[in-house]
Design a protein around this motif. Structure first.
Motif, PDB file in Angstrom:
ATOM      1  N   GLU A  20      66.049  35.973  29.309  1.00  0.00           N
ATOM      2  CA  GLU A  20      65.636  34.565  29.258  1.00  0.00           C
ATOM      3  C   GLU A  20      66.208  33.793  30.437  1.00  0.00           C
ATOM      4  OE1 GLU A  20      66.749  32.882  25.554  1.00  0.00           O
ATOM      5  OE2 GLU A  20      65.554  34.278  24.348  1.00  0.00           O
ATOM      6  N   TRP A  21      67.486  34.051  30.749  1.00  0.00           N
ATOM      7  CA  TRP A  21      68.093  33.354  31.869  1.00  0.00           C
ATOM      8  C   TRP A  21      67.442  33.782  33.184  1.00  0.00           C
ATOM      9  CZ3 TRP A  21      70.506  34.694  36.385  1.00  0.00           C
ATOM     10  CH2 TRP A  21      71.112  33.651  37.087  1.00  0.00           C
ATOM     11  N   LEU A  22      67.136  35.067  33.323  1.00  0.00           N
ATOM     12  CA  LEU A  22      66.480  35.538  34.544  1.00  0.00           C
ATOM     13  C   LEU A  22      65.122  34.863  34.730  1.00  0.00           C
ATOM     14  CD1 LEU A  22      67.265  39.376  34.591  1.00  0.00           C
ATOM     15  CD2 LEU A  22      68.208  37.597  36.080  1.00  0.00           C
ATOM     16  N   ALA A  23      64.389  34.710  33.637  1.00  0.00           N
ATOM     17  CA  ALA A  23      63.088  34.030  33.717  1.00  0.00           C
ATOM     18  C   ALA A  23      63.273  32.575  34.142  1.00  0.00           C
ATOM     19  CB  ALA A  23      62.373  34.106  32.378  1.00  0.00           C
ATOM     20  N   LEU A  24      64.296  31.916  33.573  1.00  0.00           N
ATOM     21  CA  LEU A  24      64.567  30.528  33.938  1.00  0.00           C
ATOM     22  C   LEU A  24      65.009  30.425  35.398  1.00  0.00           C
ATOM     23  CD1 LEU A  24      64.762  27.605  32.891  1.00  0.00           C
ATOM     24  CD2 LEU A  24      67.160  28.074  32.323  1.00  0.00           C
ATOM     25  N   ALA A  25      65.843  31.375  35.833  1.00  0.00           N
ATOM     26  CA  ALA A  25      66.292  31.376  37.225  1.00  0.00           C
ATOM     27  C   ALA A  25      65.119  31.593  38.168  1.00  0.00           C
ATOM     28  CB  ALA A  25      67.355  32.455  37.434  1.00  0.00           C
ATOM     29  N   GLY A  26      64.166  32.435  37.755  1.00  0.00           N
ATOM     30  CA  GLY A  26      62.967  32.628  38.560  1.00  0.00           C
ATOM     31  C   GLY A  26      62.165  31.344  38.700  1.00  0.00           C
ATOM     32  N   MET A  27      62.070  30.597  37.611  1.00  0.00           N
ATOM     33  CA  MET A  27      61.377  29.301  37.664  1.00  0.00           C
ATOM     34  C   MET A  27      62.106  28.328  38.600  1.00  0.00           C
ATOM     35  SD  MET A  27      60.402  28.792  33.636  1.00  0.00           S
ATOM     36  CE  MET A  27      59.868  27.103  33.935  1.00  0.00           C
ATOM     37  N   PHE A  28      63.439  28.332  38.528  1.00  0.00           N
ATOM     38  CA  PHE A  28      64.217  27.471  39.420  1.00  0.00           C
ATOM     39  C   PHE A  28      63.991  27.863  40.882  1.00  0.00           C
ATOM     40  CE2 PHE A  28      67.702  26.479  36.044  1.00  0.00           C
ATOM     41  CZ  PHE A  28      66.854  25.540  35.480  1.00  0.00           C
ATOM     42  N   ALA A  29      63.983  29.169  41.151  1.00  0.00           N
ATOM     43  CA  ALA A  29      63.785  29.641  42.523  1.00  0.00           C
ATOM     44  C   ALA A  29      62.406  29.231  43.045  1.00  0.00           C
ATOM     45  CB  ALA A  29      63.954  31.154  42.589  1.00  0.00           C
ATOM     46  N   PHE A  30      61.388  29.366  42.197  1.00  0.00           N
ATOM     47  CA  PHE A  30      60.043  28.971  42.610  1.00  0.00           C
ATOM     48  C   PHE A  30      59.977  27.465  42.862  1.00  0.00           C
ATOM     49  CE2 PHE A  30      55.810  27.344  41.405  1.00  0.00           C
ATOM     50  CZ  PHE A  30      55.044  27.983  42.383  1.00  0.00           C
ATOM     51  N   ALA A  31      60.586  26.673  41.968  1.00  0.00           N
ATOM     52  CA  ALA A  31      60.585  25.220  42.140  1.00  0.00           C
ATOM     53  C   ALA A  31      61.332  24.832  43.411  1.00  0.00           C
ATOM     54  CB  ALA A  31      61.223  24.551  40.922  1.00  0.00           C
ATOM     55  N   THR A  32      62.440  25.539  43.700  1.00  0.00           N
ATOM     56  CA  THR A  32      63.197  25.257  44.922  1.00  0.00           C
ATOM     57  C   THR A  32      62.350  25.518  46.158  1.00  0.00           C
ATOM     58  OG1 THR A  32      65.280  25.823  43.826  1.00  0.00           O
ATOM     59  CG2 THR A  32      65.254  25.865  46.233  1.00  0.00           C
ATOM     60  N   TRP A  33      61.648  26.646  46.162  1.00  0.00           N
ATOM     61  CA  TRP A  33      60.774  26.977  47.292  1.00  0.00           C
ATOM     62  C   TRP A  33      59.642  25.961  47.446  1.00  0.00           C
ATOM     63  CZ3 TRP A  33      55.535  28.338  46.918  1.00  0.00           C
ATOM     64  CH2 TRP A  33      54.938  28.736  48.118  1.00  0.00           C
ATOM     65  N   LEU A  34      59.043  25.577  46.324  1.00  0.00           N
ATOM     66  CA  LEU A  34      57.922  24.642  46.365  1.00  0.00           C
ATOM     67  C   LEU A  34      58.363  23.268  46.861  1.00  0.00           C
ATOM     68  CD1 LEU A  34      54.921  24.284  45.746  1.00  0.00           C
ATOM     69  CD2 LEU A  34      55.548  23.592  43.428  1.00  0.00           C
ATOM     70  N   LEU A 187      70.367  22.314  29.035  1.00  0.00           N
ATOM     71  CA  LEU A 187      69.454  23.233  28.364  1.00  0.00           C
ATOM     72  C   LEU A 187      70.024  24.642  28.323  1.00  0.00           C
ATOM     73  CD1 LEU A 187      66.581  23.823  27.185  1.00  0.00           C
ATOM     74  CD2 LEU A 187      65.839  24.223  29.546  1.00  0.00           C
ATOM     75  N   GLN A 188      70.590  25.087  29.431  1.00  0.00           N
ATOM     76  CA  GLN A 188      71.175  26.428  29.480  1.00  0.00           C
ATOM     77  C   GLN A 188      72.402  26.538  28.580  1.00  0.00           C
ATOM     78  OE1 GLN A 188      71.269  28.118  33.647  1.00  0.00           O
ATOM     79  NE2 GLN A 188      70.799  25.996  34.151  1.00  0.00           N
ATOM     80  N   LEU A 189      73.261  25.529  28.611  1.00  0.00           N
ATOM     81  CA  LEU A 189      74.483  25.581  27.813  1.00  0.00           C
ATOM     82  C   LEU A 189      74.193  25.498  26.318  1.00  0.00           C
ATOM     83  CD1 LEU A 189      76.794  23.294  29.983  1.00  0.00           C
ATOM     84  CD2 LEU A 189      76.807  25.786  29.822  1.00  0.00           C
TER      85      LEU A 189
END
Length: 212
Positions: A20-34, A187-189
């Motif tokens: 779940e955290w990896l999926a969330l981190a992937g979303m963060f990485a995509f948002a950062t790139w965008l 949200l993560q905590l």
């Protein structure tokens, strides 16, 4: 108590906290790139000469990486519980040694599962406070600039407006970044706390011989 250390066939599947955290981190990485592609990061950093926005971003990234490591550790301990090992096994052994005294062993287990989260929640609050600090600084700069105005010259209205809006930009941008970071880290905590709660409950049910 010895039976507690044996993995039970047909035990419920462990929640994939790490995935779940990896999926969330992937979303963060995509948002950062965008956002970088749209020039948002450059705008945020250039609009804040105080550097508070950058500090909030660094705090958020570091805390998010810590959440990833913590989620992996908690999921690993949950798998160990099914095998009768790890923190749960130490809790059961302490229960057996203490006899009817369940308070101290439970306190130690809760400290292991929830203790580090207290510091993380404090760091989460720091993001919000940094945002409010930027707001105070921005409005202070704005007030000082207004106080320095003695005569209004229409020919210099553009420069005057630019100098006034710089302080307002610092106030609004730092507050926005602090709020967003606070929400996303919270949200993560919260997810980590809920998983830790479930871990403690499972360990207690096993100790009572009730299973999951």
């Amino acid at each position: 108590m010895k039976a507690l250390r044996l993995a039970r066939p047909g035990a419920p599947a462990v929640e994939p906290l790490w995935m779940e955290w990896l999926a969330l981190a992937g979303m963060f990485a995509f948002a950062t790139w965008l956002l970088g592609l749209k020039g948002v990061w450059q705008l945020l950093l250039h609009a804040d000469p105080t550097g508070i926005t950058l500090v909030i971003m660094v705090v958020f990234v570091a805390a998010t990486l810590w959440c990833g490591m913590r989620s992996r550790e908690l999921e690993s301990q949950r798998h160990a519980l099914e095998r009768g090992e790890g923190w749960a096994a130490e809790y059961w052994a302490a229960l057996a040694a203490k006899g009817g005294d369940t308070g101290a062993p439970l306190d130690l287990l809760v400290e292991r599962t929830h203790g580090p989260h207290g510091t993380a929640w404090w760091v989460n609050g720091i993001q919000l406070k940094l945002g409010l600090l930027g707001k105070v600084i921005g409005f202070s700069v704005l007030a000082l600039q207004i106080g320095e105005i003695q005569n209004f010259d229409p020919s210099q209205s553009a420069n005057l407006l630019r100098s006034l809006t710089s302080g307002l930009g610092v106030a609004l941008l730092t507050t926005m970044v602090g709020l967003v970071g606070n929400i996303l880290l919270g949200l993560q905590l919260t997810r980590l706390d809920r998983f830790a709660d479930a871990f403690v409950a499972s360990a207690q049910r096993r100790a009572l011989g009730q299973g999951d």
